[in-house]
Design a protein around this motif. Structure first.
Motif, PDB file in Angstrom:
ATOM      1  N   SER A  28     -64.661  18.562  49.670  1.00  0.00           N
ATOM      2  CA  SER A  28     -65.535  18.265  49.984  1.00  0.00           C
ATOM      3  C   SER A  28     -66.017  16.792  51.331  1.00  0.00           C
ATOM      4  N   LYS A  29     -66.405  17.523  52.350  1.00  0.00           N
ATOM      5  CA  LYS A  29     -66.419  16.522  53.524  1.00  0.00           C
ATOM      6  C   LYS A  29     -66.868  14.684  52.551  1.00  0.00           C
ATOM      7  N   GLY A  30     -66.183  14.005  53.605  1.00  0.00           N
ATOM      8  CA  GLY A  30     -65.612  12.729  53.733  1.00  0.00           C
ATOM      9  C   GLY A  30     -64.968  12.337  52.281  1.00  0.00           C
ATOM     10  N   ASN A  31     -64.066  13.274  51.564  1.00  0.00           N
ATOM     11  CA  ASN A  31     -62.794  13.073  50.574  1.00  0.00           C
ATOM     12  C   ASN A  31     -61.361  13.263  50.541  1.00  0.00           C
ATOM     13  N   GLU A  32     -61.630  13.782  52.881  1.00  0.00           N
ATOM     14  CA  GLU A  32     -60.436  14.035  53.144  1.00  0.00           C
ATOM     15  C   GLU A  32     -58.832  12.656  52.916  1.00  0.00           C
ATOM     16  N   TYR A  33     -59.298  11.602  52.987  1.00  0.00           N
ATOM     17  CA  TYR A  33     -58.075  10.700  52.542  1.00  0.00           C
ATOM     18  C   TYR A  33     -57.375  10.249  51.124  1.00  0.00           C
ATOM     19  N   PHE A  34     -57.923  11.293  50.391  1.00  0.00           N
ATOM     20  CA  PHE A  34     -57.419  12.030  49.169  1.00  0.00           C
ATOM     21  C   PHE A  34     -56.760  13.377  48.501  1.00  0.00           C
ATOM     22  N   CYS A  35     -55.855  12.909  48.214  1.00  0.00           N
ATOM     23  CA  CYS A  35     -54.360  13.593  47.812  1.00  0.00           C
ATOM     24  C   CYS A  35     -54.940  14.387  46.813  1.00  0.00           C
ATOM     25  N   GLU A  36     -54.474  15.607  46.270  1.00  0.00           N
ATOM     26  CA  GLU A  36     -54.143  16.369  44.976  1.00  0.00           C
ATOM     27  C   GLU A  36     -53.328  15.358  44.453  1.00  0.00           C
ATOM     28  N   SER A  80     -74.775  12.853  36.517  1.00  0.00           N
ATOM     29  CA  SER A  80     -74.646  11.539  35.890  1.00  0.00           C
ATOM     30  C   SER A  80     -73.163  11.661  35.378  1.00  0.00           C
ATOM     31  N   LEU A  81     -72.417  12.905  35.555  1.00  0.00           N
ATOM     32  CA  LEU A  81     -71.095  13.082  34.779  1.00  0.00           C
ATOM     33  C   LEU A  81     -70.650  13.139  36.633  1.00  0.00           C
ATOM     34  N   ASP A  82     -71.211  13.657  37.111  1.00  0.00           N
ATOM     35  CA  ASP A  82     -69.919  14.008  38.525  1.00  0.00           C
ATOM     36  C   ASP A  82     -69.528  12.633  38.826  1.00  0.00           C
ATOM     37  N   VAL A  83     -71.011  11.973  38.987  1.00  0.00           N
ATOM     38  CA  VAL A  83     -70.724  10.213  39.155  1.00  0.00           C
ATOM     39  C   VAL A  83     -69.624   9.973  38.874  1.00  0.00           C
ATOM     40  N   GLN A  84     -69.698   9.491  37.243  1.00  0.00           N
ATOM     41  CA  GLN A  84     -68.656   9.568  36.451  1.00  0.00           C
ATOM     42  C   GLN A  84     -66.737  10.061  36.417  1.00  0.00           C
ATOM     43  N   ALA A  85     -67.653  11.546  37.224  1.00  0.00           N
ATOM     44  CA  ALA A  85     -65.662  12.147  37.228  1.00  0.00           C
ATOM     45  C   ALA A  85     -65.532  11.273  38.464  1.00  0.00           C
ATOM     46  N   ARG A  86     -66.480  11.310  39.457  1.00  0.00           N
ATOM     47  CA  ARG A  86     -65.574  10.982  41.208  1.00  0.00           C
ATOM     48  C   ARG A  86     -64.895   9.887  40.589  1.00  0.00           C
ATOM     49  N   LEU A  87     -65.442   8.638  39.732  1.00  0.00           N
ATOM     50  CA  LEU A  87     -64.618   7.430  39.680  1.00  0.00           C
ATOM     51  C   LEU A  87     -63.672   7.748  38.731  1.00  0.00           C
ATOM     52  N   LEU A  88     -63.639   8.347  37.333  1.00  0.00           N
ATOM     53  CA  LEU A  88     -62.482   8.622  36.750  1.00  0.00           C
ATOM     54  C   LEU A  88     -61.346   9.061  37.932  1.00  0.00           C
ATOM     55  N   TYR A  89     -62.032  10.314  38.638  1.00  0.00           N
ATOM     56  CA  TYR A  89     -60.015  10.564  40.024  1.00  0.00           C
ATOM     57  C   TYR A  89     -60.605   9.688  40.753  1.00  0.00           C
ATOM     58  N   GLY A  90     -60.873   8.874  41.295  1.00  0.00           N
ATOM     59  CA  GLY A  90     -60.292   7.659  42.063  1.00  0.00           C
ATOM     60  C   GLY A  90     -59.609   6.314  41.480  1.00  0.00           C
ATOM     61  N   LEU A  91     -60.030   6.446  39.718  1.00  0.00           N
ATOM     62  CA  LEU A  91     -59.083   5.729  39.967  1.00  0.00           C
ATOM     63  C   LEU A  91     -57.649   6.584  39.095  1.00  0.00           C
ATOM     64  N   ILE A  92     -57.611   7.640  38.402  1.00  0.00           N
ATOM     65  CA  ILE A  92     -56.614   7.971  38.523  1.00  0.00           C
ATOM     66  C   ILE A  92     -55.867   8.330  39.448  1.00  0.00           C
ATOM     67  N   HIS A  93     -56.424   8.506  40.752  1.00  0.00           N
ATOM     68  CA  HIS A  93     -56.017   7.977  42.217  1.00  0.00           C
ATOM     69  C   HIS A  93     -54.607   7.993  42.344  1.00  0.00           C
ATOM     70  N   ALA A  94     -55.568   5.939  42.398  1.00  0.00           N
ATOM     71  CA  ALA A  94     -55.150   4.826  42.585  1.00  0.00           C
ATOM     72  C   ALA A  94     -53.448   4.382  42.239  1.00  0.00           C
ATOM     73  N   ARG A  95     -53.205   5.015  40.452  1.00  0.00           N
ATOM     74  CA  ARG A  95     -51.840   4.890  40.017  1.00  0.00           C
ATOM     75  C   ARG A  95     -51.480   6.327  40.102  1.00  0.00           C
ATOM     76  N   ALA A 100     -43.250   8.331  42.792  1.00  0.00           N
ATOM     77  CA  ALA A 100     -42.889   8.811  42.984  1.00  0.00           C
ATOM     78  C   ALA A 100     -43.308  10.279  44.180  1.00  0.00           C
ATOM     79  N   ARG A 101     -43.843  10.916  42.997  1.00  0.00           N
ATOM     80  CA  ARG A 101     -44.563  12.451  44.066  1.00  0.00           C
ATOM     81  C   ARG A 101     -46.088  12.106  44.277  1.00  0.00           C
ATOM     82  N   GLY A 102     -46.267  11.262  44.000  1.00  0.00           N
ATOM     83  CA  GLY A 102     -47.578  10.814  44.749  1.00  0.00           C
ATOM     84  C   GLY A 102     -47.679  10.500  46.268  1.00  0.00           C
ATOM     85  N   LEU A 103     -46.733   9.117  45.862  1.00  0.00           N
ATOM     86  CA  LEU A 103     -46.324   8.708  47.270  1.00  0.00           C
ATOM     87  C   LEU A 103     -45.732  10.510  48.630  1.00  0.00           C
ATOM     88  N   SER A 104     -44.795  11.140  47.825  1.00  0.00           N
ATOM     89  CA  SER A 104     -44.716  11.896  48.539  1.00  0.00           C
ATOM     90  C   SER A 104     -45.865  12.473  49.390  1.00  0.00           C
TER      91      SER A 104
END
Length: 275
Positions: A28-36, A80-95, A100-104
């Motif tokens: 999705s546009k605007g989510n280019e900063y995120f990695c999988e 409404s779940l999509d909003v919460q899923a975005r928040l949850l994925y973002g917080l998981i992403h920060a962790r 090591a693999r995330g840094l890579s």
């Protein structure tokens, strides 16, 4: 304050959306900063400790992210779940990005300058890194940190500017430099990553990215009518922390730098009072 932004689902059918939520989110546009984030990391409940207190409908939001949500769920609840899923994925992403693999994975994006380059001429197009000024969601938007001038910048794109800084956290940029010390940019002279050389003639993607850059603006600034002193005092600064703790040597250096800044601000105030 960060506002919760829900983008319209413009591509794919409902079945595609529900069966490949992470792929849809990343494309999705605007989510280019995120990695999988790898599925094994998400499915390990230890990695998600405490997030159930941060996210409403946590279990269902997690099911949506991992493509285990019941297909019979009502459409209005899915929104409404999509909003919460975005928040949850973002917080998981920060962790994830401080593993090591995330840094890579983030290192690859950094080398491609996916987060933009520093707009300062003397930084010679030094790639930037995303950073959060707080780990608490809905407080501060993401900023871009230059390891060369050590300043913060705001994304130029409004889509990127609306990303919550908590989705990258306060630890990531400096931890990346600690794990990969050869990436620490020098304070002067050319750098390999910051090279401003023209891209190869056939590299259309690189040429297009350079035409669009710089994709950042100063975090604080003003026109002629705004006091230079007030702008200097408002400028936010990234304080490198590792899991919330400042490093001793860097903290000492920053205290000295801030003392120098305060003296310069005092000089500016005196000059402005004379004019």
């Amino acid at each position: 304050m960060i506002h919760r932004v829900v983008e319209d689902i413009s591509t794919g059918s409902d079945s595609d959306y529900s069966s490949q939520w992470i792929s849809w989110f990343l494309s999705s546009k605007g989510n280019e900063y995120f990695c999988e984030v790898e599925e094994d990391f998400i499915l390990d409940r230890f990695n998600l400790t405490g997030l159930n207190n941060e996210v409403a409908n946590y279990a269902q939001a997690l099911d949506l992210i991992t493509d285990n949500l019941d297909d019979d769920i009502q459409d209005e609840l899915r929104g409404s779940l999509d909003v919460q899923a975005r928040l949850l994925y973002g917080l998981i992403h920060a962790r994830w990005i401080v593993t090591a693999r995330g840094l890579s994975k983030m290192l690859d994006k950094y080398k491609r300058a996916d987060f933009g380059r520093c707009p300062r001429v003397l930084c010679q197009q030094q790639p930037l890194l995303p950073v959060g000024l707080t780990d608490i969601p809905y407080e501060k938007s993401v900023k871009l940190y230059c390891g060369r001038c050590e300043d913060l910048y705001s994304p130029k794109s409004s889509r990127h500017g609306s990303i919550d800084g908590a989705y990258f956290g306060t630890t990531f940029p400096h931890l990346l430099f600690l794990v990969y010390p050869t990436l620490i940019p020098p304070k002067s002279g050319p750098t390999e990553l910051g090279s401003g050389a023209a891209p190869p003639a056939g590299d259309s993607r690189t040429r297009r990215r350079l035409r669009e850059e710089p994709d950042v603006t100063a975090a604080e600034g003003g026109g002629e009518a705004i006091s230079t002193t007030s702008v200097a005092m408002k400028a936010e600064r990234y304080r490198p922390r590792i899991y919330g703790f400042q490093l001793n040597e860097i903290a000492k250096l920053q205290r000295w730098q801030e003392a120098v800044r305060d003296r310069q601000v005092a000089r500016l105030e005196a000059l402005e009072q004379q004019t």
